[in-house]
Design a protein around this motif. Sequence first.
Motif, PDB file in Angstrom:
ATOM      1  N   ALA A   1       0.825  -1.398   0.247  1.00 56.47           N
ATOM      2  CA  ALA A   1      -0.160   0.040  -0.001  1.00 56.47           C
ATOM      3  C   ALA A   1       0.985   1.174  -0.012  1.00 56.47           C
ATOM      4  O   ALA A   1       1.882   1.208   0.483  1.00 56.47           O
ATOM      5  N   LEU A   2       0.299   2.256  -0.632  1.00 54.03           N
ATOM      6  CA  LEU A   2       1.051   3.591  -0.594  1.00 54.03           C
ATOM      7  C   LEU A   2       0.036   4.613  -0.385  1.00 54.03           C
ATOM      8  O   LEU A   2      -1.071   4.806  -0.982  1.00 54.03           O
ATOM      9  N   GLU A   3      -0.079   5.325   0.666  1.00 52.76           N
ATOM     10  CA  GLU A   3      -0.835   6.591   0.971  1.00 52.76           C
ATOM     11  C   GLU A   3      -0.192   7.924   0.933  1.00 52.76           C
ATOM     12  O   GLU A   3       1.011   8.124   1.491  1.00 52.76           O
ATOM     13  N   ILE A   4      -0.624   8.861   0.212  1.00 58.74           N
ATOM     14  CA  ILE A   4       0.066  10.103   0.110  1.00 58.74           C
ATOM     15  C   ILE A   4      -0.877  11.279   0.329  1.00 58.74           C
ATOM     16  O   ILE A   4      -2.219  11.059  -0.069  1.00 58.74           O
ATOM     17  N   ARG A   5      -0.427  12.191   1.305  1.00 58.12           N
ATOM     18  CA  ARG A   5      -1.211  13.298   1.487  1.00 58.12           C
ATOM     19  C   ARG A   5      -0.358  14.706   1.320  1.00 58.12           C
ATOM     20  O   ARG A   5       0.692  14.625   1.855  1.00 58.12           O
ATOM     21  N   ASP A   6      -1.045  15.586   0.566  1.00 60.71           N
ATOM     22  CA  ASP A   6      -0.509  17.013   0.270  1.00 60.71           C
ATOM     23  C   ASP A   6       0.956  17.053  -0.278  1.00 60.71           C
ATOM     24  O   ASP A   6       1.737  17.570   0.413  1.00 60.71           O
TER      25      ASP A   6
ATOM     26  N   LEU B   1      -4.380  10.374  -1.377  1.00 58.65           N
ATOM     27  CA  LEU B   1      -4.462   9.381  -2.278  1.00 58.65           C
ATOM     28  C   LEU B   1      -3.994   7.936  -1.623  1.00 58.65           C
ATOM     29  O   LEU B   1      -2.865   7.812  -0.947  1.00 58.65           O
ATOM     30  N   GLU B   2      -4.647   6.923  -1.823  1.00 59.23           N
ATOM     31  CA  GLU B   2      -4.433   5.685  -0.939  1.00 59.23           C
ATOM     32  C   GLU B   2      -4.440   4.696  -2.384  1.00 59.23           C
ATOM     33  O   GLU B   2      -5.614   4.592  -2.965  1.00 59.23           O
ATOM     34  N   LEU B   3      -3.501   3.777  -2.253  1.00 58.82           N
ATOM     35  CA  LEU B   3      -3.300   2.693  -3.445  1.00 58.82           C
ATOM     36  C   LEU B   3      -3.041   1.533  -2.613  1.00 58.82           C
ATOM     37  O   LEU B   3      -2.127   1.417  -1.922  1.00 58.82           O
ATOM     38  N   GLU B   4      -3.663   0.450  -3.210  1.00 61.03           N
ATOM     39  CA  GLU B   4      -3.165  -0.905  -2.773  1.00 61.03           C
ATOM     40  C   GLU B   4      -2.813  -1.763  -3.859  1.00 61.03           C
ATOM     41  O   GLU B   4      -3.327  -1.795  -4.803  1.00 61.03           O
ATOM     42  N   PHE B   5      -1.389  -2.277  -3.787  1.00 58.24           N
ATOM     43  CA  PHE B   5      -0.787  -2.553  -5.188  1.00 58.24           C
ATOM     44  C   PHE B   5      -0.801  -4.349  -4.875  1.00 58.24           C
ATOM     45  O   PHE B   5      -1.127  -4.807  -3.709  1.00 58.24           O
TER      46      PHE B   5
END
Length: 550
Positions: free
Chosen positions: A4-9, A16-20
């Motif tokens: 998972a990759l979570e990106i804020r600001d 953005l929240e991504l689950e690979f």
Amino acid sequence: MLRALEIRDMLIIERLELEFQPGLNVLTGETGAGKSILLDSLGFVLGWRGRAELVRSGAEQGEVIAEFELPEGHAAWSVLEEAGLPASDELILRRVNTKDGRKTGWVNDRRVSGEVLRRLSETLVELHGQHDDRGLLDPKGHRAILDLYADAGPAQAEVRRAWRAMGAARKALDAAQAALEAVRAEEEFLRHAVDELDKLGPVEGEEAELDARRRTMQAAEKIRDDIGQASSALGYDGAEGAMANALRWLDGAAEKAEGRLDAPIGALTRAMAELDEAARGVADCLEALEFNPADLDDTEERLFAIRGLARKHQVMPDELAGLAADLSERLAALDAGEARIGGLRADLKAAEAGYDAAAEALSALRREAAGRLDVAVAGELAPLKMERAVFHTAVSEGPAGPEGRDMVAFTVATNPGAPAGALNKIASGGELSRFLLALKVCLTEAQGRGATMIFDEIDRGVGGATADAVGRRLKALSEGGQVLVVTHSPQVAALGGHHWRVSKRVEGEMTLSEVLPLAVGDREDEIARMLSGDVVTSEARAAARALLKA
């Protein structure tokens, strides 16, 4: 594996929240939509050095969280252990960037430095692309890559051991030579001092003993005459004789004195006994004070010699014996120095021979592996429509070191007869991408799959059957592992097991980027857009369906 990759600001990403997933993950989108921002954000949480300003305009701070799954035996475990961090099969990295530029990182909720993040990243992620200066394009890393391909670990360990042994032997020889030169500079002094001390033969405690004896003999000279006179006064010619006469005279008169002399005669008898004891004591003293005047001279001469030598060497008299032993050892070291240095030279020569043998064995292993790698890469280049190109692993002699004495460089010639050169100097953008992909396929087959592999537009400049071959190589790489691909190629995108579309939108005066996972129908639309552009035609949709079914 990156789960998972979570990106804020961050830049134009608000949240953005991504689950690979395992396998081949593809990210597509129009140019400028923000695909590179995803890689910048991932690089940020991994501690990579990138853009200076990442925080989204108007936000106080940006934050990225990456969650990885660590199988048993993964290389990240040892990094965590060395850093004293908690370890489990789940690894969570978090990093914050404030708008004033301060960066703070955490690993499993423990605060860490950027260096720890970078060391972890080396085990977690591999980034490959046309501008990748961290991986296959960096000539400094080519030798390490070849060693992994050759499984050269044991041979490398032997070279390092031999290098350390050679260094230790050289250090011992240098130290012995320096010590010998230092001793040689004082050789004349040492020989004279040792000879002088050996002749004197000082003994610890001797100076105090000689001093006491000298004082005794000096005192005897002063009092012996008085004691002698006293001895004469007490003897027969003195008090003893007078008292004996008096006692004899009184004994003759005692019979007629009617007992009046008995007491005086008894006292005189007792006095005679005391006088005899005193005389014997005085005689004993005279005998004890008897000495040969030459003894005093000898005692003083040795005492003064000891004290003079102590002053000369600036030590206490009792330290002369130890000094003599020390100087004798140094002189012995001088005499034996050449023989010892000869032995140390032989040790160094043997250590050098050991290093040469180990280094040559490693070089032979590298040359053999280089040949195999060249053949393997050539086999991968043909399906990528580069069958006329030549890949060559150049192994040349370099300066000796703990890793051997080989320099390794990956070189290419794009056409027969053309001069070979460095990967990033000879190949065009599309050719470079295919060289890197072919090389990575071969290396992964030899090294196994460990880190998540990211390919940033590695298919740029290729299309048609070549793009399809690139996609199939990427899919093969993802089997049993995880590959993330940022691509503009519909052939590559169609082969993905998981597909995300990156797009941007404008809200008011703010541009924001978003990433959406695509279902099967949405994938057809996206691939059709990649094939035809802004206007999606029925022909493009048909071609997209064909690619997805292939």
